[in-house]
Write a protein that holds these residues in place. Structure first.
Motif, PDB file in Angstrom:
ATOM      1  N   ASN A 191       7.586  -0.576  -4.299  1.00 40.48           N
ATOM      2  CA  ASN A 191       6.530   0.331  -4.743  1.00 40.48           C
ATOM      3  C   ASN A 191       6.960   1.128  -5.980  1.00 40.48           C
ATOM      4  O   ASN A 191       6.165   1.356  -6.892  1.00 40.48           O
ATOM      5  CB  ASN A 191       6.113   1.268  -3.607  1.00 40.48           C
ATOM      6  N   HIS A 240       0.950   5.150   3.799  1.00 39.01           N
ATOM      7  CA  HIS A 240       2.420   5.225   3.849  1.00 39.01           C
ATOM      8  C   HIS A 240       2.924   6.335   2.937  1.00 39.01           C
ATOM      9  O   HIS A 240       2.284   6.659   1.934  1.00 39.01           O
ATOM     10  CB  HIS A 240       3.026   3.877   3.443  1.00 39.01           C
ATOM     11  N   HIS A 261       2.798   6.297  -0.781  1.00 38.01           N
ATOM     12  CA  HIS A 261       1.505   6.250  -1.460  1.00 38.01           C
ATOM     13  C   HIS A 261       1.133   7.637  -2.006  1.00 38.01           C
ATOM     14  O   HIS A 261      -0.031   8.024  -2.000  1.00 38.01           O
ATOM     15  CB  HIS A 261       0.425   5.703  -0.525  1.00 38.01           C
ATOM     16  N   TYR A 286      -1.573  -0.163   3.978  1.00 37.07           N
ATOM     17  CA  TYR A 286      -1.389   0.780   5.085  1.00 37.07           C
ATOM     18  C   TYR A 286      -0.184   0.401   5.933  1.00 37.07           C
ATOM     19  O   TYR A 286       0.344  -0.714   5.835  1.00 37.07           O
ATOM     20  CB  TYR A 286      -2.640   0.760   5.968  1.00 37.07           C
ATOM     21  N   HIS A 319       2.760  -4.502   5.489  1.00 38.99           N
ATOM     22  CA  HIS A 319       2.538  -4.790   6.909  1.00 38.99           C
ATOM     23  C   HIS A 319       1.907  -6.148   7.165  1.00 38.99           C
ATOM     24  O   HIS A 319       2.268  -6.841   8.106  1.00 38.99           O
ATOM     25  CB  HIS A 319       1.681  -3.687   7.544  1.00 38.99           C
TER      26      HIS A 319
END
Ligand code: PLP
Length: 492
Positions: free
Chosen positions: A127, A182, A185, A231, A260
């Motif tokens: 990320n 998460h 985010h 998510y 996920h």
């Protein structure tokens, strides 16, 4: 009635010889470890025994194949390879180039992505690479062009300060933590919340489902540079075409974090508008959850963002974990086999069976069910906090994790929910009947758990489990675990 196991083992070529070969490899490895630090060898043996003897329902965990696990234990661990394939800051990286290229090639083919980057060590790193690639493409590059410079090192102190200010003053919108988003985010405890001004979108308070009209309205008002979808604890599918429409309307880059559910994308359970890759500008994932690979991360990108993602090192990362990139290549090769599609379908079917098992026994589920790999059980109907439920279940050999539910009255530490996922036990071969029995065992534990008061008032952590419950539930689980062995034939 015992169901036919849906999928037998997490091995690309199961069979007696394979198990014997893997057993011999592990026995030798453990002997070598034992000769240096016997306590590590003992803990490693015990970890396998514990995983074999418990019902692993943590939605973000799985069991990687021996091929994947063995690939991580090699001399690739000893090699530095900063840079990218064919362009390294270290010498003698030819074999790292081979495995990194293979991991990227399998990822591109598997997900139909124009570009894949296999270096991130984890989901959080993936990320960070994605965020900085977006900032480099959308803020730094035009900023440099405006100043007539090619490289940040060409800027004066003053111009660099101005550009740094711009880089640190951008907006990001993602799903709220209590509805399943998460920490990465955009939340303040994580670096993403310090880098960006963040605003969350949630779910409809009535249905618990994403409300795309509400997300669009919030995005129009907030005008984020980055719109994040994805998510950790939302039990439903997402329409990525709608998320892209919203991003396009407000000029945002759509980043999807599929950490996920990457296994369900790889296994073609999520297709069309539920497959994020054709819609996202940048897609990130972990490789160790439903994708069933080694612990690590991966970034997929369109051509527009690929150059910036490719500079993940030195932008965010140092030397890549070459041994893990090699294992990613092996895991992604496994995920390209037709058996992986059957596995992914079974993960989703089993989650439905688990949800139905709770609903018919009076359990309350966030959103009323599931259509992915996880369910979120609201344990307040049992008079418990998530923390009490998680601990009582663990006493009975059921491994789950507590999780906030929308507008959680108990906050993110104690919580009011437990999250349960099907990827791991599906790898062991559990089918719908076993998951129905799992729901029965979970409900048996929770109905036999009483919250207890602490000496200084009510406790959100203390509980008592009625005598005999743990033993009964252990025995019920043992039958299913024995019928669906973890790493069948593997003996240490
Ligand atoms: N993104 C999502 C959606 C996650 O659920 C997680 C982990 O739980 C991460 C990122 C971070 O992954 P890692 O623990 O590998 O850093």
């Amino acid at each position: 009635m015992t169901a036919e196991p849906t999928v037998t083992a997490a091995t690309p070529a199961p069979g007696a010889d394979y198990a014997a070969t893997a057993s011999a490899a592990y026995r030798s490895a453990l002997q070598v470890i034992e000769s240096v630090e016997p306590r590590v060898a003992a803990a490693t043996r015990k970890e396998l025994a514990d995983q074999r003897d418990s019902l692993k329902l943590i939605a973000s965990e799985n069991y990687a194949s021996p091929a994947v696990l063995l690939t991580m234990g090699t001399w690739f661990s000893d090699k530095y390879a900063e840079g990218t394939v064919g362009h390294r800051f270290y010498a003698a990286c030819q074999n790292v180039d081979t495995v990194e290229s293979l991991a990227a090639e399998h990822a591109r083919e598997l997900f139909g992505a124009p570009y894949a980057y296999a270096q991130p060590h984890s989901g959080i790193d993936a990320n960070l690479v994605a965020y900085w690639a977006i900032l480099a493409t959308r803020v730094e590059a035009p900023g440099l062009a405006e100043l007539g410079a090619k490289h940040v090192n060409d800027l004066s102190e003053q111009d660099w300060e101005t550009l740094r200010g711009k880089l640190g003053n951008q907006r990001l919108m993602g799903m709220s933590l209590d509805t399943g988003g998460h920490l990465t985010h955009g939340f303040r405890p994580n670096i993403s919340g310090k880098m960006f001004h963040q605003r969350s979108y949630g779910t409809d308070p009535e249905t618990g489902l994403l409300d795309y009209a509400a997300i669009a309205a919030a995005a129009r008002e907030f005008k984020p540079l980055v719109l994040v979808a994805g998510y950790s604890a939302y039990p439903r599918r997402v329409n990525f075409a709608k998320m892209r429409e919203i991003a396009d309307e407000v000029g945002a880059t759509l980043m999807v974090d599929m950490a996920h559910f990457a296994g369900l994308v790889a296994g073609k359970v999520f297709t069309g508008e539920e497959d994020p890759v054709p819609y996202a500008h940048v897609t990130t994932t972990t490789t160790h959850k439903s994708l069933r690979g080694p612990r690590g991360g991966l970034v997929l990108a369109t051509k527009e963002y690929s150059d910036a993602v490719d500079k993940g090192c030195p932008m965010v990362l140092g030397g890549p974990l070459s041994h893990v990139m090699a294992a990613k290549a092996v895991a992604l090769a496994e995920a390209r086999q037709p058996e992986f599609q059957s596995y992914a379908q079974a993960v989703a079917d089993n989650a439905k069976a688990l949800a139905d098992g709770f609903l018919k026994r009076g359990g309350r589920l966030v959103t009323g069910g599931t259509d992915n790999h996880l369910v979120l059980l609201d344990v307040t109907s049992f008079g418990l906090t998530g923390r009490q439920a998680e601990s009582a279940l663990l006493d009975a050999g059921i491994v789950t994790n507590r999780n906030a539910i929308p507008a959680d009255p108990n906050g993110a530490w104690y919580t009011s929910g437990i999250r349960l996922g099907t990827p791991a036990l599906t790898t062991r071969g559990f089918g719908a009947d076993e998951f129905d029995r799992v729901a029965e065992l979970v409900v048996e534990v929770l109905t036999n758990t009483q919250p207890t008061a602490a000496s200084s008032g009510p406790s959100k952590a203390k509980y008592t489990l009625a005598d005999g419950t743990a033993e009964r539930v252990h025995a019920g689980a043992a039958e299913m675990l024995a019928a669906n062995p973890l790493y069948p034939g593997l003996t240490l």
